[in-house]
Design a protein around this motif. Structure first.
Motif, PDB file in Angstrom:
ATOM      1  N   ASP A 238       0.845  -1.188   0.000  1.00 46.72           N
ATOM      2  CA  ASP A 238       0.000   0.000   0.000  1.00 46.72           C
ATOM      3  C   ASP A 238       0.884   1.243   0.000  1.00 46.72           C
ATOM      4  N   PRO A 239       0.858   2.039  -1.084  1.00 45.07           N
ATOM      5  CA  PRO A 239       1.772   3.186  -1.163  1.00 45.07           C
ATOM      6  C   PRO A 239       1.520   4.262  -0.116  1.00 45.07           C
ATOM      7  N   ARG A 240       0.365   4.215   0.550  1.00 42.42           N
ATOM      8  CA  ARG A 240       0.111   5.174   1.627  1.00 42.42           C
ATOM      9  C   ARG A 240       1.036   4.932   2.809  1.00 42.42           C
ATOM     10  N   PHE A 241       1.501   3.679   2.962  1.00 43.08           N
ATOM     11  CA  PHE A 241       2.325   3.324   4.114  1.00 43.08           C
ATOM     12  C   PHE A 241       3.742   2.914   3.715  1.00 43.08           C
ATOM     13  N   VAL A 242       3.912   2.532   2.442  1.00 35.75           N
ATOM     14  CA  VAL A 242       5.226   2.128   1.933  1.00 35.75           C
ATOM     15  C   VAL A 242       5.529   3.000   0.713  1.00 35.75           C
ATOM     16  N   PRO A 243       6.265   4.084   0.882  1.00 37.40           N
ATOM     17  CA  PRO A 243       6.423   5.075  -0.197  1.00 37.40           C
ATOM     18  C   PRO A 243       7.029   4.522  -1.489  1.00 37.40           C
ATOM     19  N   ASP A 244       7.896   3.491  -1.404  1.00 39.77           N
ATOM     20  CA  ASP A 244       8.540   2.999  -2.622  1.00 39.77           C
ATOM     21  C   ASP A 244       7.814   1.793  -3.227  1.00 39.77           C
ATOM     22  N   ALA A 245       6.556   1.599  -2.850  1.00 46.18           N
ATOM     23  CA  ALA A 245       5.773   0.518  -3.467  1.00 46.18           C
ATOM     24  C   ALA A 245       5.689   0.750  -4.972  1.00 46.18           C
ATOM     25  N   ARG A 246       5.724  -0.329  -5.742  1.00 46.45           N
ATOM     26  CA  ARG A 246       5.688  -0.216  -7.197  1.00 46.45           C
ATOM     27  C   ARG A 246       4.576  -1.076  -7.768  1.00 46.45           C
ATOM     28  N   ASN A 247       4.249  -0.780  -9.008  1.00 46.47           N
ATOM     29  CA  ASN A 247       3.231  -1.568  -9.696  1.00 46.47           C
ATOM     30  C   ASN A 247       3.792  -2.936 -10.066  1.00 46.47           C
ATOM     31  N   LEU A 248       2.946  -3.964  -9.948  1.00 45.23           N
ATOM     32  CA  LEU A 248       3.317  -5.321 -10.328  1.00 45.23           C
ATOM     33  C   LEU A 248       2.774  -5.604 -11.721  1.00 45.23           C
ATOM     34  N   ALA A 249       3.660  -5.911 -12.657  1.00 49.43           N
ATOM     35  CA  ALA A 249       3.238  -6.121 -14.043  1.00 49.43           C
ATOM     36  C   ALA A 249       2.428  -7.395 -14.196  1.00 49.43           C
ATOM     37  N   HIS A 250       2.733  -8.414 -13.388  1.00 44.71           N
ATOM     38  CA  HIS A 250       2.069  -9.695 -13.558  1.00 44.71           C
ATOM     39  C   HIS A 250       1.895 -10.392 -12.214  1.00 44.71           C
ATOM     40  N   LEU A 251       0.735 -11.017 -12.038  1.00 47.32           N
ATOM     41  CA  LEU A 251       0.458 -11.868 -10.887  1.00 47.32           C
ATOM     42  C   LEU A 251      -0.287 -13.111 -11.377  1.00 47.32           C
ATOM     43  N   SER A 252      -0.168 -14.172 -10.616  1.00 43.69           N
ATOM     44  CA  SER A 252      -0.976 -15.359 -10.906  1.00 43.69           C
ATOM     45  C   SER A 252      -2.315 -15.242 -10.197  1.00 43.69           C
ATOM     46  N   LEU A 452       5.387  -3.491   7.606  1.00 48.85           N
ATOM     47  CA  LEU A 452       5.215  -3.465   6.154  1.00 48.85           C
ATOM     48  C   LEU A 452       6.458  -2.916   5.467  1.00 48.85           C
ATOM     49  N   ARG A 453       6.976  -1.806   5.982  1.00 47.63           N
ATOM     50  CA  ARG A 453       8.166  -1.201   5.360  1.00 47.63           C
ATOM     51  C   ARG A 453       9.381  -2.111   5.486  1.00 47.63           C
ATOM     52  N   ALA A 454       9.513  -2.760   6.640  1.00 46.29           N
ATOM     53  CA  ALA A 454      10.666  -3.638   6.857  1.00 46.29           C
ATOM     54  C   ALA A 454      10.620  -4.843   5.919  1.00 46.29           C
ATOM     55  N   ALA A 455       9.468  -5.469   5.788  1.00 45.41           N
ATOM     56  CA  ALA A 455       9.341  -6.636   4.906  1.00 45.41           C
ATOM     57  C   ALA A 455       9.535  -6.238   3.446  1.00 45.41           C
ATOM     58  N   HIS A 456       8.987  -5.093   3.078  1.00 43.73           N
ATOM     59  CA  HIS A 456       9.114  -4.610   1.699  1.00 43.73           C
ATOM     60  C   HIS A 456      10.584  -4.375   1.356  1.00 43.73           C
ATOM     61  N   ALA A 457      11.312  -3.779   2.267  1.00 48.46           N
ATOM     62  CA  ALA A 457      12.736  -3.508   2.033  1.00 48.46           C
ATOM     63  C   ALA A 457      13.556  -4.791   2.041  1.00 48.46           C
TER      64      ALA A 457
END
Length: 468
Positions: A238-252, A452-457
């Motif tokens: 969620d970019p509201r809480f994780v500033p460097d979140a990016r779009n995912l081009a593909h998911l299953s 969230l930020r720690a796991a994302h990083a």
């Protein structure tokens, strides 16, 4: 054929509705057959729930005031989109609002709001927005015809508030839609709404317009289902809480289902289920940037061994209910009875964990359900010596990492737990299914943003990478 779903923000005001109509019209002009699925105007579903609750509580003045606001908003939108005061759309909106007023007054007189009546009341949101999209498409040069999900053939069971489609819905949808296409009309279908075989209105659960779109897509053999959003697609967090979140081009399919279940609000948790048998792709697209490809959801995983985790998400507002019983949980009948009670009360369980000594089991449930679950279980086991005590730990959140690449990859759990430990996040519960598609942890809700930020990083989710 394309099925396009437009959410509440994209139906929020006349300008947004006109823009949404232009997106559908562009595909129609390009020669595509398009089915349009609409949500209620933004905020209307919540307003209708408040109206229903206030009528049940005896505050009919509040309910009538809110209905008057809805009347002004929808009439104003119709006028701004070009509908004449004596047009069919305006007349239908007027009749729907009067029916809503009468229904709400009935709830006020009886001081009773059944699940069936609640579904009827909240259905007015989509039933009021569909004529607006019809008018907007007409203004864009597209001949359209709007109808409810039930009229489109979407028959469901009678599980009000969380209905599921019946097998017979699929051929019925094909039959109803084929007639409109043969007449050169673009169908505009209310999302979120179905009906029983007896014609009683049901709803598919919150976010159910996504589900409506994929049911229609599966029934009609659509090339793709596009769900238009006000974001670029499904994000790595969620970019509201994780500033460097990016779009995912593909998911299953499996990845997006896990993300939806664990709190990502981009899609209904069951949205991809109807698409799986045919392998119909689902695309999450940005209405602000229609040329951007968004996120493509297919049956293939596109796993990356170097980056096994695709995204991190969270469920907030949870509570941990612990049931203790001196080794009794080695007996299967205790757990059977626990889950039977929760199922009877229609209570959702988000996570389950049992101690190795089998002396207790802990369940993560939505916080709003905590007191109800506790009271129901105490009533069931009040004089049962198999269970000794019940405790509630409130203000809990669940953080989950998701990715098909986690399957069989060593060190994923260690990296997650290490990252959380560095941030001082205490783990209350841990769960991983045998599919190895996710690892979820219950933590104190005050730690969720840091987690969230720690796991994302830790998993480098903010870095762009090539897709397989």
């Amino acid at each position: 054929m394309l099925v396009m779903k437009f959410g509440g923000t994209l139906m929020g005001d006349p300008k947004a509705i006109a823009h949404s109509a232009s997106l559908a019209a562009a595909s129609v002009r390009a020669g595509e057959r398009v089915v349009v699925v609409v949500s209620a105007m933004s905020g209307v579903t919540e307003t209708l729930l408040k109206i229903a609750a206030s009528a049940e509580g005896g505050d009919i003045a509040f309910a009538n005031d809110e209905i008057a606001i809805l009347r002004s908003r929808h009439f104003g939108a119709a006028q701004a989109l070009g509908a004449a005061p004596d047009s069919d759309a305006v007349r239908e909106i007027r009749e729907l609002l009067e029916t809503l007023r009468q229904t709400v007054y009935g709830v006020y007189l009886l001081r009773e709001l059944s699940p069936r009546t609640r579904d009827l009341i909240v259905s007015f949101g989509e039933r009021l927005s569909a004529p607006l999209m019809d008018v907007a498409l007409g203004g864009a040069g597209v001949r359209a015809h709007h109808l409810t999900g039930g009229a489109a053939g979407l028959t469901t069971d009678a599980h009000f508030g969380n209905a599921r489609p019946l097998p017979g819905a699929y051929p019925r949808i094909r039959d109803r839609m084929s007639g409109l296409f043969e007449a050169g009309l673009t169908p505009v279908v209310t999302g979120f709404i179905g009906e029983t075989e007896d014609g009683v209105i049901t709803t598919l659960g919150r976010g159910g317009s996504d589900y409506t779109a994929t049911i229609l897509g599966a029934a009609l053999g659509a090339t793709e289902v596009w769900t238009w959003k006000d974001v670029d697609g499904v994000m790595s967090a969620d970019p509201r809480f994780v500033p460097d979140a990016r779009n995912l081009a593909h998911l299953s399919y499996h990845e997006v289902m896990e993300l939806a279940y664990f709190g990502a609000k981009v899609l209904h948790p069951l949205a991809v289920t109807p698409l799986q048998e045919r392998g119909t792709p689902l695309r999450v697209k940005s209405a602000a940037d229609p040329d951007f490809p968004g996120t493509l959801v297919t049956s293939e995983a596109h796993a990356d061994a170097a980056h096994p985790v695709k995204a991190v998400t969270a469920i907030r507002g949870a509570t941990v209910l612990t049931i203790e019983g001196a080794g009794s949980f080695g007996a299967p009948d205790v757990l059977v009875d626990v889950f039977r009670v929760l199922a009877r009360e229609n209570l959702t369980v988000l996570m389950v964990s049992q101690s190795s000594s089998m002396s207790n089991v802990s369940l993560v449930i939505p916080r709003a359900s905590g007191p109800h679950a506790l009271a129901s279980l105490k009533q069931e086991f009040g004089r049962d010596d198999r269970v000794r005590d019940f405790t509630l730990n409130e203000h809990v959140a669940v953080v989950a990492i998701v990715g098909e690449g986690m399957r069989g990859t060593k060190g994923v759990a260690a990296k997650l737990f290490g990252a959380l430990a560095i941030e001082g996040v205490n783990l209350l519960m841990i769960s991983q299914g045998s599919s190895e598609l996710n690892i979820s942890c219950a933590i104190d809700e005050s730690d969720v943003d840091a987690a969230l930020r720690a796991a994302h990083a830790a998993f480098d989710l903010g870095k762009e990478r090539a897709t397989a």
